[in-house]
Design a protein around this motif. Structure first.
Motif, PDB file in Angstrom:
ATOM      1  N   ARG A 136     -16.073  14.333   7.853  1.00 32.09           N
ATOM      2  CA  ARG A 136     -16.131  13.069   8.681  1.00 32.09           C
ATOM      3  C   ARG A 136     -15.566  12.773   9.332  1.00 32.09           C
ATOM      4  NH1 ARG A 136     -17.426   9.440   4.712  1.00 32.09           N
ATOM      5  NH2 ARG A 136     -18.433  11.166   3.857  1.00 32.09           N
ATOM      6  N   LEU A 137     -14.090  13.612   9.513  1.00 32.40           N
ATOM      7  CA  LEU A 137     -13.364  13.133  11.100  1.00 32.40           C
ATOM      8  C   LEU A 137     -14.354  13.695  12.153  1.00 32.40           C
ATOM      9  CD1 LEU A 137     -11.306  12.312  12.202  1.00 32.40           C
ATOM     10  CD2 LEU A 137      -9.971  13.995  11.972  1.00 32.40           C
ATOM     11  N   LYS A 138     -14.631  14.815  12.061  1.00 31.22           N
ATOM     12  CA  LYS A 138     -15.131  15.763  12.550  1.00 31.22           C
ATOM     13  C   LYS A 138     -16.635  15.722  13.229  1.00 31.22           C
ATOM     14  CE  LYS A 138     -17.089  20.545  13.779  1.00 31.22           C
ATOM     15  NZ  LYS A 138     -17.489  21.890  13.234  1.00 31.22           N
ATOM     16  N   SER A 139     -17.138  14.623  12.165  1.00 28.00           N
ATOM     17  CA  SER A 139     -18.296  14.008  12.970  1.00 28.00           C
ATOM     18  C   SER A 139     -18.382  12.911  13.952  1.00 28.00           C
ATOM     19  CB  SER A 139     -19.211  13.294  11.001  1.00 28.00           C
ATOM     20  OG  SER A 139     -20.389  12.587  11.276  1.00 28.00           O
ATOM     21  N   PHE A 140     -16.919  12.156  12.510  1.00 23.14           N
ATOM     22  CA  PHE A 140     -17.381  11.095  13.619  1.00 23.14           C
ATOM     23  C   PHE A 140     -16.117  11.001  15.120  1.00 23.14           C
ATOM     24  CE2 PHE A 140     -13.800   7.235  15.172  1.00 23.14           C
ATOM     25  CZ  PHE A 140     -14.523   6.681  15.327  1.00 23.14           C
ATOM     26  N   VAL A 141     -15.962  12.296  15.785  1.00 20.83           N
ATOM     27  CA  VAL A 141     -15.543  12.874  16.668  1.00 20.83           C
ATOM     28  C   VAL A 141     -16.709  12.961  17.346  1.00 20.83           C
ATOM     29  CG1 VAL A 141     -13.473  14.343  18.050  1.00 20.83           C
ATOM     30  CG2 VAL A 141     -12.922  13.900  16.034  1.00 20.83           C
ATOM     31  N   ASN A 142     -17.367  14.015  17.243  1.00 24.18           N
ATOM     32  CA  ASN A 142     -18.584  14.183  17.896  1.00 24.18           C
ATOM     33  C   ASN A 142     -19.762  13.205  18.337  1.00 24.18           C
ATOM     34  OD1 ASN A 142     -18.063  16.850  17.769  1.00 24.18           O
ATOM     35  ND2 ASN A 142     -19.464  17.445  15.109  1.00 24.18           N
ATOM     36  N   ARG A 143     -19.569  12.155  17.415  1.00 20.22           N
ATOM     37  CA  ARG A 143     -20.596  11.023  17.744  1.00 20.22           C
ATOM     38  C   ARG A 143     -19.431  10.433  18.852  1.00 20.22           C
ATOM     39  NH1 ARG A 143     -20.783   6.628  12.365  1.00 20.22           N
ATOM     40  NH2 ARG A 143     -20.015   5.399  13.733  1.00 20.22           N
ATOM     41  N   ILE A 144     -18.842  10.374  18.821  1.00 22.44           N
ATOM     42  CA  ILE A 144     -18.113   9.672  20.557  1.00 22.44           C
ATOM     43  C   ILE A 144     -18.581  10.484  21.236  1.00 22.44           C
ATOM     44  CG2 ILE A 144     -15.886   9.088  21.574  1.00 22.44           C
ATOM     45  CD1 ILE A 144     -14.193   8.394  18.433  1.00 22.44           C
ATOM     46  N   GLU A 145     -18.062  11.955  21.170  1.00 18.15           N
ATOM     47  CA  GLU A 145     -18.633  12.419  22.153  1.00 18.15           C
ATOM     48  C   GLU A 145     -19.932  12.744  22.679  1.00 18.15           C
ATOM     49  OE1 GLU A 145     -18.151  17.306  23.112  1.00 18.15           O
ATOM     50  OE2 GLU A 145     -18.111  16.294  21.741  1.00 18.15           O
ATOM     51  N   LYS A 146     -20.657  12.788  21.546  1.00 20.01           N
ATOM     52  CA  LYS A 146     -22.125  12.480  22.040  1.00 20.01           C
ATOM     53  C   LYS A 146     -22.400  11.005  22.776  1.00 20.01           C
ATOM     54  CE  LYS A 146     -23.794  15.794  18.546  1.00 20.01           C
ATOM     55  NZ  LYS A 146     -24.490  16.274  17.467  1.00 20.01           N
ATOM     56  N   ALA A 147     -22.071   9.931  22.382  1.00 21.19           N
ATOM     57  CA  ALA A 147     -22.333   8.803  23.045  1.00 21.19           C
ATOM     58  C   ALA A 147     -22.275   8.912  24.602  1.00 21.19           C
ATOM     59  CB  ALA A 147     -21.496   8.006  22.267  1.00 21.19           C
ATOM     60  N   GLU A 148     -20.902   9.583  25.044  1.00 19.02           N
ATOM     61  CA  GLU A 148     -20.569   9.750  26.151  1.00 19.02           C
ATOM     62  C   GLU A 148     -21.320  10.637  27.148  1.00 19.02           C
ATOM     63  OE1 GLU A 148     -18.671   7.885  28.078  1.00 19.02           O
ATOM     64  OE2 GLU A 148     -18.003   6.746  25.711  1.00 19.02           O
ATOM     65  N   THR A 149     -22.090  11.814  25.949  1.00 22.81           N
ATOM     66  CA  THR A 149     -23.317  12.699  27.186  1.00 22.81           C
ATOM     67  C   THR A 149     -24.213  13.200  26.860  1.00 22.81           C
ATOM     68  OG1 THR A 149     -22.427  14.030  25.154  1.00 22.81           O
ATOM     69  CG2 THR A 149     -20.955  14.475  27.439  1.00 22.81           C
ATOM     70  N   GLN A 150     -24.640  12.337  26.290  1.00 24.45           N
ATOM     71  CA  GLN A 150     -26.446  12.611  25.294  1.00 24.45           C
ATOM     72  C   GLN A 150     -27.211  11.161  25.950  1.00 24.45           C
ATOM     73  OE1 GLN A 150     -25.975  13.323  21.135  1.00 24.45           O
ATOM     74  NE2 GLN A 150     -27.149  14.978  21.111  1.00 24.45           N
ATOM     75  N   THR A 151     -28.295  11.460  26.455  1.00 27.60           N
ATOM     76  CA  THR A 151     -29.434  10.885  26.599  1.00 27.60           C
ATOM     77  C   THR A 151     -29.845   9.274  25.154  1.00 27.60           C
ATOM     78  OG1 THR A 151     -31.146  12.041  26.842  1.00 27.60           O
ATOM     79  CG2 THR A 151     -30.405  12.032  28.061  1.00 27.60           C
ATOM     80  N   ALA A 152     -30.621   8.565  25.917  1.00 30.40           N
ATOM     81  CA  ALA A 152     -30.464   7.803  24.488  1.00 30.40           C
ATOM     82  C   ALA A 152     -31.555   8.658  23.664  1.00 30.40           C
ATOM     83  CB  ALA A 152     -31.022   6.455  24.452  1.00 30.40           C
ATOM     84  N   ALA A 153     -32.501   8.916  23.921  1.00 31.36           N
ATOM     85  CA  ALA A 153     -33.471   9.676  23.200  1.00 31.36           C
ATOM     86  C   ALA A 153     -32.485  10.807  22.622  1.00 31.36           C
ATOM     87  CB  ALA A 153     -34.551  10.945  24.492  1.00 31.36           C
ATOM     88  N   GLN A 154     -32.315  11.764  22.962  1.00 34.82           N
ATOM     89  CA  GLN A 154     -31.437  12.770  21.890  1.00 34.82           C
ATOM     90  C   GLN A 154     -29.980  12.243  20.954  1.00 34.82           C
ATOM     91  OE1 GLN A 154     -29.212  14.323  25.393  1.00 34.82           O
ATOM     92  NE2 GLN A 154     -29.868  16.122  25.270  1.00 34.82           N
ATOM     93  N   ARG A 155     -29.232  11.433  21.527  1.00 37.38           N
ATOM     94  CA  ARG A 155     -28.840  10.101  20.559  1.00 37.38           C
ATOM     95  C   ARG A 155     -29.233   9.979  19.416  1.00 37.38           C
ATOM     96  NH1 ARG A 155     -25.877   6.237  23.986  1.00 37.38           N
ATOM     97  NH2 ARG A 155     -25.270   5.207  21.763  1.00 37.38           N
ATOM     98  N   VAL A 156     -31.369  10.163  19.319  1.00 39.81           N
ATOM     99  CA  VAL A 156     -31.652   9.444  18.034  1.00 39.81           C
ATOM    100  C   VAL A 156     -32.275  10.331  17.912  1.00 39.81           C
ATOM    101  CG1 VAL A 156     -34.119   8.042  18.227  1.00 39.81           C
ATOM    102  CG2 VAL A 156     -32.410   6.920  19.612  1.00 39.81           C
ATOM    103  N   ALA A 157     -32.727  11.020  18.492  1.00 36.38           N
ATOM    104  CA  ALA A 157     -33.097  12.719  17.713  1.00 36.38           C
ATOM    105  C   ALA A 157     -31.805  13.363  17.143  1.00 36.38           C
ATOM    106  CB  ALA A 157     -33.876  13.501  19.132  1.00 36.38           C
ATOM    107  N   ASP A 158     -31.274  13.218  17.466  1.00 35.77           N
ATOM    108  CA  ASP A 158     -29.648  13.328  16.372  1.00 35.77           C
ATOM    109  C   ASP A 158     -29.597  13.387  15.387  1.00 35.77           C
ATOM    110  OD1 ASP A 158     -27.839  15.642  16.900  1.00 35.77           O
ATOM    111  OD2 ASP A 158     -27.134  15.276  18.192  1.00 35.77           O
ATOM    112  N   PHE A 159     -29.931  11.722  15.074  1.00 35.38           N
ATOM    113  CA  PHE A 159     -29.816  10.249  13.504  1.00 35.38           C
ATOM    114  C   PHE A 159     -30.754  11.391  13.187  1.00 35.38           C
ATOM    115  CE2 PHE A 159     -31.543   6.838  11.803  1.00 35.38           C
ATOM    116  CZ  PHE A 159     -30.139   6.004  11.191  1.00 35.38           C
ATOM    117  N   MET A 160     -32.243  11.444  13.608  1.00 35.38           N
ATOM    118  CA  MET A 160     -33.298  11.879  13.083  1.00 35.38           C
ATOM    119  C   MET A 160     -32.960  13.382  11.774  1.00 35.38           C
ATOM    120  SD  MET A 160     -36.618  10.705  14.872  1.00 35.38           S
ATOM    121  CE  MET A 160     -36.739   9.087  15.304  1.00 35.38           C
ATOM    122  N   LEU A 161     -32.093  14.139  13.013  1.00 34.05           N
ATOM    123  CA  LEU A 161     -31.911  15.624  12.759  1.00 34.05           C
ATOM    124  C   LEU A 161     -30.993  15.573  11.390  1.00 34.05           C
ATOM    125  CD1 LEU A 161     -31.592  17.507  15.920  1.00 34.05           C
ATOM    126  CD2 LEU A 161     -33.534  17.288  14.588  1.00 34.05           C
TER     127      LEU A 161
END
Length: 230
Positions: A136-161
């Motif tokens: 759960r902690l790793k997921s939270f850290v990854n989420r923060i990192e991706k919010a800074e590095t991914q496009t909106a489309a990539q973040r939505v795709a990650d949610f679906m995946l």
């Protein structure tokens, strides 16, 4: 209400339960209950005693907090095959957030007192709980990192995946059920509804087609490559 064999298998796959033997899992499930809750049913409020934690069998659940001005802040959304609120059993102040059903669904509800007793009796369960917290902690850290590095489309795709499962390894396409209320997804991903709409449109080029609560991913490996760093 009995659990299906597929549901038991998915529960056993969770980090919290993966270290248990089949007998150990059956013993734990014997003290749990499966309940159906309707849309917008409040499961618990922030500050309530943490009497249960949950596994989503179907439907969607949101965890949220209220700001001083009364505005709702969605902290997380959980779908089928995910557990939540297990960490609250160690918090004397009770649940740190409020939980509500987004739509009608089935939950496995595990009493924290009975679970705590089994943790004291079973070292494997204690280790599994630590592993679950680490995931759960790793997921939270990854989420923060991706919010800074991914496009909106990539973040939505990650949610679906996150909620995509292949029934057969040879299948490239999958169908994912999303919350009907897309505002929840936007809140969860920290973006405006119009940004989410543009992201969904952009994902059509990646073979993703959304119709209401149904998202068809036509090439799962390709979408995973699309969300990869760089």
């Amino acid at each position: 209400m009995p659990l299906s064999a597929q549901e038991i298998e998915r529960i056993h796959e969770l980090p919290l339960f993966s270290g248990l033997s089949p007998d150990g899992l059956r013993d734990l499930l014997s003290v749990a209950a499966v309940r159906v809750h309707g849309k917008r049913k409040t499961l618990f409020l922030q500050g309530d005693p943490a009497t249960h934690f949950f596994v989503v069998l179907s439907g969607w659940v949101k965890l949220y907090r209220l700001r001083p001005d009364g505005a709702e802040v969605v902290v997380e959304i959980f779908g089928a095959g995910e557990s939540f609120a297990e960490g609250a059993m160690h918090m004397p102040e009770g649940y740190p957030v409020s939980g509500e059903m987004v739509e009608e669904g089935r939950l496995l509800e595990v009493p924290t007192a009975a679970f705590g007793e089994r943790v004291r009796q079973n070292p494997d369960l204690a280790i599994s709980m630590l592993a679950s917290m680490a995931v759960r902690l790793k997921s939270f850290v990854n989420r923060i990192e991706k919010a800074e590095t991914q496009t909106a489309a990539q973040r939505v795709a990650d949610f679906m995946l996150k909620f995509s499962r292949q029934d057969r390894p040879e299948d490239k396409g999958v169908v994912v059920r999303l919350p009907y209320d897309k505002q929840l997804i936007a809140n969860r991903l920290g973006m405006k509804p119009e940004t989410l709409s543009r992201a969904l449109s952009a994902l059509r080029k990646q073979g993703v087609h959304v119709d209401g609560a149904r998202a068809e991913i036509r090439d799962l490996p390709a979408l995973k490559r699309f969300t990869a760093p760089g």
